[in-house]
Design a protein around this motif. Structure first.
Motif, short mmCIF file in Angstrom:
data_model
loop_
_atom_site.label_atom_id
_atom_site.label_comp_id
_atom_site.label_asym_id
_atom_site.label_seq_id
_atom_site.Cartn_x
_atom_site.Cartn_y
_atom_site.Cartn_z
N LEU A 39 0.53 6.42 -3.91
CA LEU A 39 -0.57 6.32 -4.87
C LEU A 39 -0.28 5.23 -5.89
O LEU A 39 -1.18 4.45 -6.25
CB LEU A 39 -0.80 7.65 -5.58
CG LEU A 39 -1.93 7.65 -6.62
CD1 LEU A 39 -3.27 7.32 -5.97
CD2 LEU A 39 -2.01 8.99 -7.35
N ARG A 40 0.94 5.13 -6.35
CA ARG A 40 1.32 4.07 -7.28
C ARG A 40 1.08 2.70 -6.66
O ARG A 40 0.55 1.79 -7.30
CB ARG A 40 2.79 4.23 -7.69
CG ARG A 40 3.01 5.34 -8.70
CD ARG A 40 4.44 5.83 -8.82
NE ARG A 40 5.49 4.90 -8.49
CZ ARG A 40 6.78 5.23 -8.46
NH1 ARG A 40 7.15 6.48 -8.73
NH2 ARG A 40 7.70 4.35 -8.15
N GLY A 41 1.48 2.53 -5.41
CA GLY A 41 1.27 1.25 -4.74
C GLY A 41 -0.20 0.91 -4.63
O GLY A 41 -0.60 -0.24 -4.84
N LEU A 42 -1.02 1.92 -4.32
CA LEU A 42 -2.46 1.71 -4.22
C LEU A 42 -3.03 1.30 -5.57
O LEU A 42 -3.86 0.38 -5.66
CB LEU A 42 -3.12 2.99 -3.72
CG LEU A 42 -4.62 2.94 -3.43
CD1 LEU A 42 -4.92 1.98 -2.29
CD2 LEU A 42 -5.13 4.35 -3.09
N ALA A 43 -2.59 1.98 -6.63
CA ALA A 43 -3.11 1.70 -7.97
C ALA A 43 -2.63 0.35 -8.50
O ALA A 43 -3.39 -0.38 -9.15
CB ALA A 43 -2.72 2.82 -8.92
N PHE A 44 -1.38 0.02 -8.25
CA PHE A 44 -0.79 -1.19 -8.84
C PHE A 44 -0.99 -2.44 -8.00
O PHE A 44 -1.15 -3.54 -8.54
CB PHE A 44 0.71 -0.99 -9.07
CG PHE A 44 1.07 0.16 -9.98
CD1 PHE A 44 0.24 0.53 -11.03
CD2 PHE A 44 2.23 0.88 -9.78
CE1 PHE A 44 0.56 1.59 -11.86
CE2 PHE A 44 2.57 1.93 -10.61
CZ PHE A 44 1.74 2.29 -11.65
N PHE A 45 -0.97 -2.30 -6.67
CA PHE A 45 -0.96 -3.48 -5.80
C PHE A 45 -2.16 -3.58 -4.87
O PHE A 45 -2.31 -4.57 -4.18
CB PHE A 45 0.33 -3.50 -4.97
CG PHE A 45 1.59 -3.35 -5.77
CD1 PHE A 45 1.85 -4.17 -6.86
CD2 PHE A 45 2.52 -2.38 -5.45
CE1 PHE A 45 3.00 -4.04 -7.60
CE2 PHE A 45 3.69 -2.24 -6.18
CZ PHE A 45 3.93 -3.07 -7.26
N GLY A 46 -2.97 -2.53 -4.79
CA GLY A 46 -4.11 -2.55 -3.90
C GLY A 46 -3.78 -1.95 -2.54
O GLY A 46 -2.63 -1.62 -2.24
N PRO A 47 -4.79 -1.84 -1.66
CA PRO A 47 -4.60 -1.15 -0.38
C PRO A 47 -3.62 -1.83 0.56
O PRO A 47 -3.09 -1.18 1.47
CB PRO A 47 -6.01 -1.13 0.22
CG PRO A 47 -6.77 -2.19 -0.51
CD PRO A 47 -6.20 -2.26 -1.88
N GLU A 48 -3.36 -3.10 0.37
CA GLU A 48 -2.44 -3.81 1.26
C GLU A 48 -1.05 -3.96 0.67
O GLU A 48 -0.16 -4.57 1.28
CB GLU A 48 -2.99 -5.21 1.60
CG GLU A 48 -4.41 -5.22 2.15
CD GLU A 48 -4.54 -4.40 3.41
OE1 GLU A 48 -3.59 -4.41 4.23
OE2 GLU A 48 -5.59 -3.76 3.59
N GLY A 49 -0.84 -3.41 -0.51
CA GLY A 49 0.41 -3.66 -1.23
C GLY A 49 1.58 -2.79 -0.84
O GLY A 49 2.73 -3.08 -1.17
N GLY A 50 1.33 -1.69 -0.13
CA GLY A 50 2.41 -0.79 0.24
C GLY A 50 2.82 0.11 -0.91
O GLY A 50 2.27 0.05 -2.02
#
Length: 253
Positions: A39-50
């Motif tokens: 969830l942190r990756g989704l929030a901070f980096f977007g769906p492709e960020g891991g």
């Protein structure tokens, strides 16, 4: 971790607090931590960020805010310090000289990686999260909350007015002034600004801290890995305005 903090989570499955169709619980194992990291990756980096994975994760407790279906809506991590002398072990200490705060005394909680599911518009999620944090503070006797509040991006220009406002209105008390440590940072120049106009530039989490009487460092650190400008923020729990403290304790039950 202090045993007093374990007493703050007496519910089955580590449940800290539940209201309506929402609950806050502590991560119970690697799968829960991995869900928070995704969830942190989704929030901070977007769906492709891991996933967002940080070395401090193994030393922190992770709080998960879930809806009635079990879907993760928000999360945060916290590091409990039995005494302020341990503040050098915090995440924030990587970027700031916290020597003065080491003498603050008493327990502290460092909050970090606070995020919500992108597109979330339910204010009850954040209210419940803060209710759980209030329960942790009260049951463990924490004297200070602290952490890094993040502004999106690494260009300070769009935030010049906000940084000037923070320096003029919300600077740390001299005795607790936060020292510079990071090589890449942005100094704040105090400037008068109307709160109504400038608050739109300040991230929601930092606005919450300020509403509780929080204060900030006199500079921001440029974090290119996270693509943010982050500002050290401290909240002395005894100085939280009574009305705000009462409201938070009502949520905490």
């Amino acid at each position: 971790m202090s045993s007093r903090l374990h007493d703050a989570a007496p519910g089955e499955g580590g449940v800290l607090l539940s209201r309506g169709g929402l609950r806050v619980r502590l991560a119970q194992g690697a799968a829960d931590v991995a869900a928070a990291q995704r969830l942190r990756g989704l929030a901070f980096f977007g769906p492709e960020g891991g996933a967002d994975v940080d070395p401090l994760d193994t030393r922190c407790s992770h709080a998960l805010i879930e809806d009635r279906t079990g879907q993760l809506q928000a999360c945060f991590r916290y590091l409990w310090l039995d005494t302020s002398a341990e503040i050098g072990n915090s995440y924030s200490a990587q970027y700031y000289d916290l020597q003065r705060l080491a003498g603050y005394g008493g327990p502290m909680i460092e909050l970090g990686r606070f995020c919500t599911r992108p597109g979330l518009v339910d204010p009850d999620v954040l209210r419940l999260a803060w209710g759980a944090i209030t329960a942790l503070v009260d049951r463990g006797g924490a004297r200070m909350l602290f952490g890094c509040a993040s502004f999106a991006g690494t260009d300070p220009a769009p935030y010049a007015e906000a940084f000037g406002f923070l320096a003029a209105r919300h600077a740390a008390p001299e005795r607790w002034q936060i020292g510079a440590k990071a090589a890449e940072r942005v100094a704040f120049a105090p400037a008068e600004a109307e709160a109504r106009g400038v608050m739109r530039l300040i991230p929601p989490l930092l606005r919450t801290y300020l509403g509780m009487g929080g204060w900030v460092s006199d500079h921001a650190v440029v974090d290119r890995q996270m693509n943010t400008l982050h500002v050290f923020t401290g909240v002395e729990t005894a100085a939280i305005p009574p009305a705000r403290a009462k409201a938070l304790r009502t949520i905490a039950g």
